[in-house]
Design a protein around this motif. Structure first.
Motif, PDB file in Angstrom:
ATOM      1  N   VAL A 419       0.881  -1.159  -0.061  1.00 39.52           N
ATOM      2  CA  VAL A 419      -0.255  -0.008  -0.046  1.00 39.52           C
ATOM      3  C   VAL A 419       0.903   1.192   0.043  1.00 39.52           C
ATOM      4  CG1 VAL A 419      -1.838   1.207   1.169  1.00 39.52           C
ATOM      5  CG2 VAL A 419      -1.696  -1.154   1.198  1.00 39.52           C
ATOM      6  N   PRO A 420       0.756   2.401  -1.195  1.00 41.58           N
ATOM      7  CA  PRO A 420       1.649   3.251  -0.995  1.00 41.58           C
ATOM      8  C   PRO A 420       1.106   4.380  -0.160  1.00 41.58           C
ATOM      9  CG  PRO A 420       0.956   2.450  -3.198  1.00 41.58           C
ATOM     10  CD  PRO A 420       0.072   1.800  -2.394  1.00 41.58           C
ATOM     11  N   VAL A 421       1.816   4.923   0.441  1.00 38.60           N
ATOM     12  CA  VAL A 421       1.281   6.328   1.219  1.00 38.60           C
ATOM     13  C   VAL A 421       2.282   7.273   0.672  1.00 38.60           C
ATOM     14  CG1 VAL A 421       1.246   7.282   3.656  1.00 38.60           C
ATOM     15  CG2 VAL A 421       0.810   4.725   3.224  1.00 38.60           C
ATOM     16  N   GLU A 422       1.782   8.493   0.541  1.00 39.97           N
ATOM     17  CA  GLU A 422       2.654   9.720   0.317  1.00 39.97           C
ATOM     18  C   GLU A 422       2.878  10.415   1.573  1.00 39.97           C
ATOM     19  OE1 GLU A 422       1.435  11.584  -3.324  1.00 39.97           O
ATOM     20  OE2 GLU A 422       2.739  13.610  -2.629  1.00 39.97           O
ATOM     21  N   ILE A 423       4.148  10.896   1.813  1.00 34.58           N
ATOM     22  CA  ILE A 423       4.704  11.443   3.022  1.00 34.58           C
ATOM     23  C   ILE A 423       5.347  12.777   2.757  1.00 34.58           C
ATOM     24  CG2 ILE A 423       4.228   9.332   4.337  1.00 34.58           C
ATOM     25  CD1 ILE A 423       7.362   9.151   4.468  1.00 34.58           C
ATOM     26  N   VAL A 424       5.329  13.726   3.593  1.00 33.26           N
ATOM     27  CA  VAL A 424       6.140  14.622   3.168  1.00 33.26           C
ATOM     28  C   VAL A 424       7.879  14.405   3.637  1.00 33.26           C
ATOM     29  CG1 VAL A 424       4.558  16.532   3.454  1.00 33.26           C
ATOM     30  CG2 VAL A 424       5.912  15.847   5.699  1.00 33.26           C
ATOM     31  N   PHE A 426      10.216  15.922   5.042  1.00 32.74           N
ATOM     32  CA  PHE A 426      10.735  16.120   6.558  1.00 32.74           C
ATOM     33  C   PHE A 426      10.424  15.335   7.407  1.00 32.74           C
ATOM     34  CE2 PHE A 426      10.077  18.421  10.693  1.00 32.74           C
ATOM     35  CZ  PHE A 426      11.211  19.116  10.793  1.00 32.74           C
ATOM     36  N   CYS A 427      11.494  14.804   8.059  1.00 35.25           N
ATOM     37  CA  CYS A 427      11.504  13.771   9.050  1.00 35.25           C
ATOM     38  C   CYS A 427      10.837  12.429   8.722  1.00 35.25           C
ATOM     39  CB  CYS A 427      10.927  14.343  10.478  1.00 35.25           C
ATOM     40  SG  CYS A 427      12.092  15.554  11.047  1.00 35.25           S
ATOM     41  N   HIS A 428      11.125  11.979   7.418  1.00 30.76           N
ATOM     42  CA  HIS A 428      10.227  10.969   6.849  1.00 30.76           C
ATOM     43  C   HIS A 428      10.669   9.763   7.760  1.00 30.76           C
ATOM     44  CE1 HIS A 428      14.170  10.829   4.663  1.00 30.76           C
ATOM     45  NE2 HIS A 428      13.569   9.420   4.617  1.00 30.76           N
ATOM     46  N   GLU A 429      11.798   9.382   8.379  1.00 30.45           N
ATOM     47  CA  GLU A 429      11.919   8.213   8.974  1.00 30.45           C
ATOM     48  C   GLU A 429      11.020   8.162  10.242  1.00 30.45           C
ATOM     49  OE1 GLU A 429      15.955   7.585   9.556  1.00 30.45           O
ATOM     50  OE2 GLU A 429      16.409   7.557   7.363  1.00 30.45           O
ATOM     51  N   HIS A 430      10.984   9.220  10.777  1.00 35.13           N
ATOM     52  CA  HIS A 430       9.898   9.376  12.131  1.00 35.13           C
ATOM     53  C   HIS A 430       8.588   8.902  11.439  1.00 35.13           C
ATOM     54  CE1 HIS A 430       7.562  11.000  15.042  1.00 35.13           C
ATOM     55  NE2 HIS A 430       7.016  11.867  14.233  1.00 35.13           N
ATOM     56  N   THR A 431       8.192   9.450  10.388  1.00 36.47           N
ATOM     57  CA  THR A 431       6.718   9.230   9.861  1.00 36.47           C
ATOM     58  C   THR A 431       6.620   7.755   9.665  1.00 36.47           C
ATOM     59  OG1 THR A 431       6.863  11.549   9.044  1.00 36.47           O
ATOM     60  CG2 THR A 431       5.134   9.912   8.274  1.00 36.47           C
ATOM     61  N   MET A 432       7.649   7.241   9.055  1.00 36.97           N
ATOM     62  CA  MET A 432       7.554   5.791   8.606  1.00 36.97           C
ATOM     63  C   MET A 432       7.389   4.942  10.221  1.00 36.97           C
ATOM     64  SD  MET A 432      10.264   5.526   5.670  1.00 36.97           S
ATOM     65  CE  MET A 432      10.313   4.050   5.680  1.00 36.97           C
ATOM     66  N   ARG A 433       7.942   5.445  10.996  1.00 31.44           N
ATOM     67  CA  ARG A 433       7.784   4.530  12.431  1.00 31.44           C
ATOM     68  C   ARG A 433       6.163   4.692  12.743  1.00 31.44           C
ATOM     69  NH1 ARG A 433      13.418   6.332  13.369  1.00 31.44           N
ATOM     70  NH2 ARG A 433      12.638   8.137  14.542  1.00 31.44           N
ATOM     71  N   ILE A 435       3.896   5.081  11.301  1.00 31.53           N
ATOM     72  CA  ILE A 435       2.867   4.624  10.396  1.00 31.53           C
ATOM     73  C   ILE A 435       2.990   2.958  10.875  1.00 31.53           C
ATOM     74  CG2 ILE A 435       2.578   3.671   8.096  1.00 31.53           C
ATOM     75  CD1 ILE A 435       3.477   6.249   7.085  1.00 31.53           C
ATOM     76  N   ALA A 436       4.006   2.548  11.056  1.00 32.99           N
ATOM     77  CA  ALA A 436       4.532   0.991  11.529  1.00 32.99           C
ATOM     78  C   ALA A 436       3.756   0.804  12.573  1.00 32.99           C
ATOM     79  CB  ALA A 436       5.830   0.679  11.222  1.00 32.99           C
ATOM     80  N   VAL A 495       0.334  12.737  11.164  1.00 30.23           N
ATOM     81  CA  VAL A 495       1.117  14.013  10.787  1.00 30.23           C
ATOM     82  C   VAL A 495       2.153  13.582  10.065  1.00 30.23           C
ATOM     83  CG1 VAL A 495       2.156  16.196  11.712  1.00 30.23           C
ATOM     84  CG2 VAL A 495       0.450  15.356  12.873  1.00 30.23           C
ATOM     85  N   GLY A 496       2.489  14.250   8.787  1.00 21.52           N
ATOM     86  CA  GLY A 496       3.719  13.780   7.961  1.00 21.52           C
ATOM     87  C   GLY A 496       2.882  13.199   6.777  1.00 21.52           C
ATOM     88  N   VAL A 497       1.854  12.355   6.913  1.00 22.45           N
ATOM     89  CA  VAL A 497       1.251  11.731   6.002  1.00 22.45           C
ATOM     90  C   VAL A 497       0.113  12.740   5.154  1.00 22.45           C
ATOM     91  CG1 VAL A 497      -0.578   9.944   4.988  1.00 22.45           C
ATOM     92  CG2 VAL A 497       1.149   9.416   6.737  1.00 22.45           C
TER      93      VAL A 497
END
Ligand SMILES: O=C[C@H](O)[C@H](O)[C@H](O)COP(=O)(O)O
Length: 522
Positions: A419-424, A426-433, A435-436, A495-497
């Protein structure tokens, strides 16, 4: 000499391959002039016209004139009718698909034809195959007992010649079986002209009468030709007639595409059996995509409307169709909202008038592909990285039409396609965590998309960047997402998504192309 007679008609030409002049009137005139002629056989031939996959179908009426086997062949295609009447091979590059004995006059065929000449060519609804099938079914099969020998003595206008004496005392079923295939042999007989037969497994038939009879009998025996009652439309197995759709269906099992009619009438080579080995040709995935793309535009796009143009290899065919119909004048006053820069560029190249949601936010219809479709018509989208623009545009459409081939169908979203998710960025690794850790996405593995944004393969070292300047994270699942709506809500609240590729409760109808044909689910 009439237009379309053997000296003027291009041998083997077909409408679908670009005949310039519609010969409808000339054909009707030709049939009317030959009104008393009796056609003894009607046949549908097919020949590969596109990469050996999609066939062109030709209708052939056979008759005798001056003791020569002649054929009136009729082609129907987007450029209209084209015909040829002569003693030459009607389809030099083709094979017999269906064939039956009949007794129908030129005038009767003329009248049957007149009833359909008003119809416009339509790739999905009235193509060459559908035309041929319709005309073929207009003519009842009539077993006359007029086999190969009696035909030596029959001629144009002679409808009453009795069967040749040689058949007296021979079992009727044997005669019928022999008549079934004798015409294929007859083509080869020098007395009947120069037409060569194309009978699978029998590339070189002996031309003598005796060998023809023996060959016919043997072929009937070994190929199990139908010993059916008169009046039935009989079709020999695929081995007897290469490319025979009905025969192929009967034998096809579940592999590949099983019938031309099963695919909305689009012409398909289903199976070829040569040398005992079956060579099955299914429609390519691109061809399926084209079918649904074209059908969506044909069925859902009207003049004077605002439409959303999706992104991806399937949607591209819908865009192509819109461009084609605008160019031909079939569609007018369309305004389109593209869902990606790629689609925008394609639409511009086709002269499709474009706008944005800023000026046109009420769309009549949007058409787009999908990466996965579940039974409730919830989707995964964004394999091509365009999910945000797709979602914002498609949410504004009164109707959202999804177009897929059946490989996109699934029982549950997730495991079949990340499933693709578009994220900004900025701090994308934090956003990925973050999400998980979402409860509705438990167990997913977020993978940052690298390289080309238009696919989810790791084909580069740098993060893929969307049309909006963002990143894509692909969520891999090993089991179906139990609640796609909740998953979507939790993603959207992170936030970030920017947005996600779960398109739930948005689909108006889904057009699916597959081995059972085109189906529309809504
Ligand atoms: O971002 C891409 C879109 O969501 C496409 O609609 C989706 O990936 C399906 O694309 P295709 O028709 O090329 O399989």
């Amino acid at each position: 000499m009439l237009p379309g007679s053997e000296s003027t008609a291009a041998a083997g030409a077909s409408c679908s391959s670009g005949v310039e002049i519609d010969q409808t009137e000339a054909l009707l005139q030709h049939l009317a002039m030959k009104g008393s002629i009796c056609f003894h056989h009607i046949a549908v031939w097919h020949q590969a016209s596109w990469m050996g996959v999609v066939d062109h179908h030709t209708l052939v009426y056979e008759y005798f004139s001056e003791r020569r086997l002649r054929s009136l062949k009729i082609d129907w295609g987007k450029d209209g009718f084209f015909f040829a009447d002569g003693s030459e091979d009607p389809c030099p590059a083709g094979d017999v698909l269906s064939r039956k004995m009949c007794r129908v006059t030129g005038m009767e065929v003329c009248q049957q034809l007149e009833r359909v000449t008003w119809k416009k060519y339509d790739l999905m609804k009235w193509n060459c195959q559908q035309f041929c099938r319709h005309m073929f079914e207009q003519v009842p099969e009539v077993y006359t007992g007029s086999g190969i020998f009696s035909r030596y003595f029959q001629d144009e206008g002679d409808r009453t010649s009795p069967p040749a004496p040689i058949f007296v005392g021979v079992a009727p079923s044997f005669i019928r079986a022999m008549c079934k295939c004798e015409t294929l042999f007859a083509y080869e007989n020098p007395k009947h002209g120069s037409i060569k037969p194309r009978l699978a497994n029998s590339p070189a038939m002996a031309p003598s009468t005796s060998s023809m009879v023996l060959g016919a009998a043997a072929t009937a025996w070994f190929t199990g030709l139908a010993f059916t009652a008169p009046g039935q439309v009989r079709t020999a197995p695929a081995q007897a007639r290469p490319g025979n759709v009905r025969g192929a269906r009967a034998q096809s099992g579940s592999t590949g595409f099983s019938g031309a009619t099963a695919l909305g009438g689009v012409c398909v080579t289903m199976a070829l059996a040569r040398g005992g080995k079956s060579m099955r040709k299914a429609l390519s995935q691109d061809e399926l995509k084209k079918m649904v793309g074209y059908k969506a535009v044909d069925d859902y796009v009207q003049s004077g409307t605002v439409i959303g143009l999706g992104t991806g290899s399937t949607a591209a065919f819908a865009v192509e169709r819109v461009g084609e119909k605008l160019k031909s004048g079939e569609l007018k006053d369309i305004i389109a909202i593209p869902t990606s820069i790629r689609t925008q560029e394609q639409a511009e190249s086709l002269g499709i008038p474009l706008a944005t949601l800023d000026t046109h936010s009420d769309l009549d219809v949007a058409i787009d592909g999908a990466d996965e479709v579940d039974p409730a018509l919830n989707l995964v989208k964004g394999g091509g990285g365009a999910l945000f623009r797709e979602k914002i545009v498609e949410m504004c459409a009164k109707k959202f039409i999804v177009i897929v081939d059946e490989s996109k169908l699934c029982d549950g979203l997730g495991p079949g396609f990340p499933v693709p998710v578009e994220i900004v960025p900025f701090c994308h690794e934090h956003t990925m965590r973050k999400i998980a850790s979402l409860p509705a996405l438990k167990g997913c593995e977020p993978v940052l998309r690298l390289g080309d944004v238009a696919n989810n393969q790791p084909d580069g070292d740098e993060p893929a960047v969307t049309d909006n300047g963002n990143y894509i994270v692909d969520l891999k699942f090993t089991s179906p997402i139990s609640d796609p709506v909740a998953a979507g809500e939790q993603l959207k609240a992170t936030v970030g998504v920017v947005d996600h590729g779960l398109f739930t409760s948005m689909t108006t109808a889904c057009i699916i192309a597959g081995k059972e044909g085109i189906i529309v689910k809504d």
